[in-house]
Design a protein around this motif. Structure first.
Motif, PDB file in Angstrom:
ATOM      1  N   LEU A   1      11.540 -57.161  10.002  1.00  0.00           N
ATOM      2  CA  LEU A   1      10.102 -57.412  10.104  1.00  0.00           C
ATOM      3  C   LEU A   1       9.443 -57.073   8.783  1.00  0.00           C
ATOM      4  CD1 LEU A   1       7.487 -57.940  11.821  1.00  0.00           C
ATOM      5  CD2 LEU A   1       7.520 -55.505  12.360  1.00  0.00           C
ATOM      6  N   ALA A   2       8.513 -57.926   8.354  1.00  0.00           N
ATOM      7  CA  ALA A   2       7.718 -57.655   7.154  1.00  0.00           C
ATOM      8  C   ALA A   2       6.297 -58.133   7.416  1.00  0.00           C
ATOM      9  CB  ALA A   2       8.300 -58.360   5.938  1.00  0.00           C
ATOM     10  N   SER A   3       5.310 -57.298   7.023  1.00  0.00           N
ATOM     11  CA  SER A   3       3.912 -57.650   7.298  1.00  0.00           C
ATOM     12  C   SER A   3       3.006 -57.025   6.248  1.00  0.00           C
ATOM     13  CB  SER A   3       3.511 -57.161   8.696  1.00  0.00           C
ATOM     14  OG  SER A   3       2.151 -57.428   8.948  1.00  0.00           O
ATOM     15  N   ASN A   4       1.929 -57.747   5.900  1.00  0.00           N
ATOM     16  CA  ASN A   4       0.904 -57.242   4.995  1.00  0.00           C
ATOM     17  C   ASN A   4      -0.458 -57.671   5.516  1.00  0.00           C
ATOM     18  OD1 ASN A   4       2.256 -56.038   2.439  1.00  0.00           O
ATOM     19  ND2 ASN A   4       3.379 -57.934   2.810  1.00  0.00           N
ATOM     20  N   ILE A   5      -1.386 -56.724   5.550  1.00  0.00           N
ATOM     21  CA  ILE A   5      -2.735 -57.001   6.046  1.00  0.00           C
ATOM     22  C   ILE A   5      -3.742 -56.390   5.076  1.00  0.00           C
ATOM     23  CG2 ILE A   5      -4.389 -56.612   7.910  1.00  0.00           C
ATOM     24  CD1 ILE A   5      -2.022 -56.444   9.830  1.00  0.00           C
ATOM     25  N   LEU A   6      -4.766 -57.168   4.708  1.00  0.00           N
ATOM     26  CA  LEU A   6      -5.843 -56.707   3.830  1.00  0.00           C
ATOM     27  C   LEU A   6      -7.164 -56.829   4.574  1.00  0.00           C
ATOM     28  CD1 LEU A   6      -6.689 -55.771   0.964  1.00  0.00           C
ATOM     29  CD2 LEU A   6      -6.965 -58.193   0.385  1.00  0.00           C
ATOM     30  N   TYR A   7      -7.918 -55.730   4.607  1.00  0.00           N
ATOM     31  CA  TYR A   7      -9.184 -55.714   5.349  1.00  0.00           C
ATOM     32  C   TYR A   7     -10.309 -55.246   4.431  1.00  0.00           C
ATOM     33  CZ  TYR A   7     -12.450 -55.146   9.210  1.00  0.00           C
ATOM     34  OH  TYR A   7     -13.524 -55.265  10.060  1.00  0.00           O
ATOM     35  N   ASP A   8     -11.437 -55.990   4.443  1.00  0.00           N
ATOM     36  CA  ASP A   8     -12.602 -55.702   3.607  1.00  0.00           C
ATOM     37  C   ASP A   8     -13.647 -54.995   4.451  1.00  0.00           C
ATOM     38  OD1 ASP A   8     -14.700 -55.603   1.865  1.00  0.00           O
ATOM     39  OD2 ASP A   8     -14.671 -57.733   1.341  1.00  0.00           O
ATOM     40  N   LEU A   9     -13.974 -53.741   4.094  1.00  0.00           N
ATOM     41  CA  LEU A   9     -14.957 -52.969   4.854  1.00  0.00           C
ATOM     42  C   LEU A   9     -16.388 -53.307   4.481  1.00  0.00           C
ATOM     43  CD1 LEU A   9     -12.278 -51.231   5.122  1.00  0.00           C
ATOM     44  CD2 LEU A   9     -13.800 -49.280   5.506  1.00  0.00           C
ATOM     45  N   LYS A  10     -16.593 -54.125   3.454  1.00  0.00           N
ATOM     46  CA  LYS A  10     -17.947 -54.463   3.009  1.00  0.00           C
ATOM     47  C   LYS A  10     -18.400 -55.823   3.535  1.00  0.00           C
ATOM     48  CE  LYS A  10     -19.183 -50.842   0.647  1.00  0.00           C
ATOM     49  NZ  LYS A  10     -20.383 -50.066   1.005  1.00  0.00           N
ATOM     50  N   GLY A  11     -17.985 -56.140   4.743  1.00  0.00           N
ATOM     51  CA  GLY A  11     -18.491 -57.351   5.382  1.00  0.00           C
ATOM     52  C   GLY A  11     -17.541 -58.516   5.359  1.00  0.00           C
TER      53      GLY A  11
END
Length: 688
Positions: free
Chosen positions: A626-636
């Motif tokens: 399994l391989a996974s990458n997630i990017l989340y922007d806290l500024k909207g």
């Protein structure tokens, strides 16, 4: 006529012509020789050895003059390149030809295609690279030493581990259905007009792919290389689906032009967008090498043409070297729609193309340069391009206790909208270093830059700038070794002075120099254990130019490697209480083959940037990864780029399920892609 009725062994030596001697050994329980027909008839545990080929059977008839034989009953044929098991075989030992009936052929030690990067990077066993091809058919023609043809045949590379270990013994014991029984193999191809040349290629028509006996895929024509060497032919296509582009079908054709040249032609069919065309050309020669890629699509949705030309070329003319690095796109939003490398190209802010001719000398270098930039955040029309620039650079040359370098350039900048003109830049530098316990380095540069401008917003069309750039730093190191660790302390001090500047049009980094008078004090504190290392660096700049608070933001850097890894840096202004940026990366392995990464990015600006990233890479079992990458922007911005990849692997095949999401903007919605990849040992990847 002679006739033997007891167990014996007879060796016959005979010649085809005056130039070639050959030997044949026949062993059997019963052997009869018919002299008038020059024929041997053997029955019972027959073994024939000739020209590197060994045949065992229940019965055999062999003509001495033509080296032809007909063998029947539990036939096993072995040479250096293949094992054959069949009910009956007609063989010509010298020509290496014949006909095989109800046969299974195992082509030995094929150098198989390692496959696509998604699976090849998982450190598959080396046994997966060299394996065997298994072929089954009621009627196989052996057209040469390495050439086989069958009207209908089955083929696979899935040989059980026991066959790899025991090889011929297992092969002899294998029932006639063998690997192609109802329970095995894991996968196989069945096709018509199957034409196989060992370590060359396999081609067939009406090919059906089955997994555990269930039909999976059909193609009217099939071609693939039978080893890892380069051959012209169709490559396995890509199938995909996207919420913005629709269903994707991308066939490829590889052309092996020569030993040092090849090309790949491709089509991208998108049901919602149109048909993209691509060509990639690669070459390596004695004095040159290069790779070029071109892509074009007329997008039906946006009603626009998208074009990309990317490549590099290097050519040596004796000591003189020519180099070209081209990165051109016709539209500034090209990479948002058709990026080949999603992780890097989508976030590019500009492209740069360079052509350079360089003439090295004993201690200097003369060059001729042209450069063009495309701004990918706007339409790119306001960016000037450099055509040409001629420059002369003197390498570090010792002058007594000093070192001397100098760069000189004259450039012409062209632009239809932005300021344009000519620039002359001269920059000599003298440096000096001394000290052992305390090491001191100093350098002073004198820089003169003069312009002749047009389309300039200011009144001065011939501005010039002169400044002095002085740098100095000093450092020392204290360390002590203890029984279980080493302690290092490294203080350093740095100062830089740049005299006053003028406001100039910006062509490249030459114009971005600012007036400076800044000192900086830095302290490194590090501990090194056997399985752990820790370090912390504190840097405090002091700005001598400002009238108010002279302390700039303090930089704090922390690193750790051991049970887990930590990289942390921040710039904090203690006078204002404001944090300018924070960068954090944490890597740890909760299990032996599992790595988890957590990242944080914060930058104060207009607007602020505040993002978190999470990554996971895990080999869960020998079969599951399994391989996974997630990017989340806290500024909207919310969820940004993310992907999940699940891999299931068997001995001779693997499955990859790949889901990805790329964010949208004011013009385009977010795009969701799903791709299913079937990897077959020796065949490569089928992307669906």
């Amino acid at each position: 006529m002679t006739f033997f009725t007891c167990l014996f062994s007879v060796i016959i030596f005979f010649a085809h012509n005056a130039f070639c001697d050959d030997s044949t050994t026949i062993k059997a329980e019963s052997l009869e020789y018919i002299k008038s027909e020059d024929k041997y008839i053997a029955t019972g545990n027959v073994v024939i050895e000739r020209s590197g080929t060994i045949v065992t059977a229940d019965k055999a008839v062999m003509i001495e003059m033509t080296s032809e034989a007909v063998v029947e009953g539990n036939v096993i044929l072995e040479d250096q390149k293949a094992f054959v098991k069949c009910e009956k075989a007609e063989i010509n030992f010298d020509k290496k030809t014949g006909t095989l009936y109800n046969a299974i052929v195992m082509l030995k030690d094929q150098k198989l295609n390692r496959g696509i990067p998604e699976i090849a990077n998982l450190n598959l066993d080396e046994a997966s690279v060299v394996s065997d091809y298994w072929i089954k058919s009621d009627h196989i023609q052996k057209l040469g030493e390495d050439h086989y043809f069958a009207k209908t045949a089955q083929m696979t590379t899935c040989s059980p581990p026991s066959y790899t270990q025991l090889r011929i013994d297992r092969f002899k014991e294998m029932p006639q259905e063998g690997l192609f029984s109802s329970a095995t193999p894991d996968w196989c191809f069945k096709g018509d007009n199957v034409d196989i040349i060992r370590e060359d290629r396999i081609k067939a028509t009406n090919v059906r792919l089955s997994a555990k006996g269930l039909p999976v895929l059909y193609t009217p024509a099939f071609w693939m290389p039978a080893d890892t060497s380069r051959h012209s032919g169709l490559l396995i296509p890509t199938f995909g689906n996207s919420t913005t582009k629709g269903f994707q079908f991308s066939p490829l054709y590889f052309w092996a032009i020569d030993e040092n040249k090849d090309a790949t032609f491709g089509l991208d069919y998108y049901t919602k967008r149109g048909i993209g065309k691509s060509i990639e050309y690669r070459f390596v020669d004695f004095n040159s090498k290069g790779a070029w890629y071109a892509y074009h699509i007329h997008d039906r949705h946006f009603k626009k043409d998208y074009l990309q030309l990317k490549g590099s070329h290097q050519h040596d003319f004796g000591k003189m070297k020519a180099f070209a690095d081209i990165d051109y796109v016709s539209r500034y939003d090209f990479f948002k729609e058709y990026a080949r490398k999603q992780e890097t190209e989508r976030i590019q802010k500009y492209t740069q193309s360079t052509i350079e001719l360089s003439v090295p000398m004993d201690s200097s270098r003369l060059y001729l340069l042209a450069q063009k930039w495309i701004d990918l955040e706007t339409d790119g029309t306001k960016v000037p391009f450099k055509l040409p620039e001629i420059g002369y650079f003197i390498n570090a040359t010792k002058l007594g206790p000093f070192m001397f370098t100098m760069s000189t350039s004259a450039a012409n900048f062209s632009s239809s909208a932005a300021p344009a003109g000519q620039r002359l830049d001269i920059n000599p530098t003298i440096s000096h270093s001394f000290g052992n316990a305390v090491q001191v380095f100093q350098s002073v540069s004198l820089r003169e830059t003069a312009y002749s401008l047009k389309n300039n917003t200011s009144a001065d069309s011939s501005p010039h700038r002169e400044y002095v750039d002085y740098r100095a730093n000093a450092l020392t190191r204290f360390y002590k070794r203890y029984s279980s660790f080493t302690h290092i302390i490294e203080p350093s001090i740095e100062y830089r002075y740049i005299s006053s500047q003028k406001e100039l049009p910006i062509f490249d980094s030459t114009e971005t120099v600012a007036q400076t008078s800044t000192g900086s004090l830095s302290l490194l504190n590090a501990f090194s254990f056997r399985h752990l290392s820790l370090s912390a660096r504190l840097s405090q700049p002091y700005n001598l130019r400002t009238n108010g608070n002279k302390f700039s933001a303090t930089t704090i850097e922390l690193t750790m490697s051991g049970p887990f890894s930590l990289i942390f840096s921040t710039n904090h202004n203690f006078s204002t209480g404001r944090t300018e940026n924070i960068n954090t990366d944490i890597y740890f392995r909760p299990f032996e083959k599992t790595t988890i990464s957590i990242g944080e990015r914060y930058t104060r600006g207009f607007p602020d940037l505040f993002q978190y990233s999470v990554g996971l890479s895990s080999i869960i079992t020998k079969k599951w990864s399994l391989a996974s990458n997630i990017l989340y922007d806290l500024k909207g911005g919310g969820m940004r780029d993310s992907n999940i990849k699940i891999i299931y692997r068997q001995q001779c095949w693997a499955l990859v399920s790949h889901f990805s999401r790329t964010p949208g903007d004011n013009v385009r919605p977010a795009e969701y892609k799903y791709m299913f990849i079937i990897e077959l040992l020796g065949v490569g990847g089928i992307r669906i």
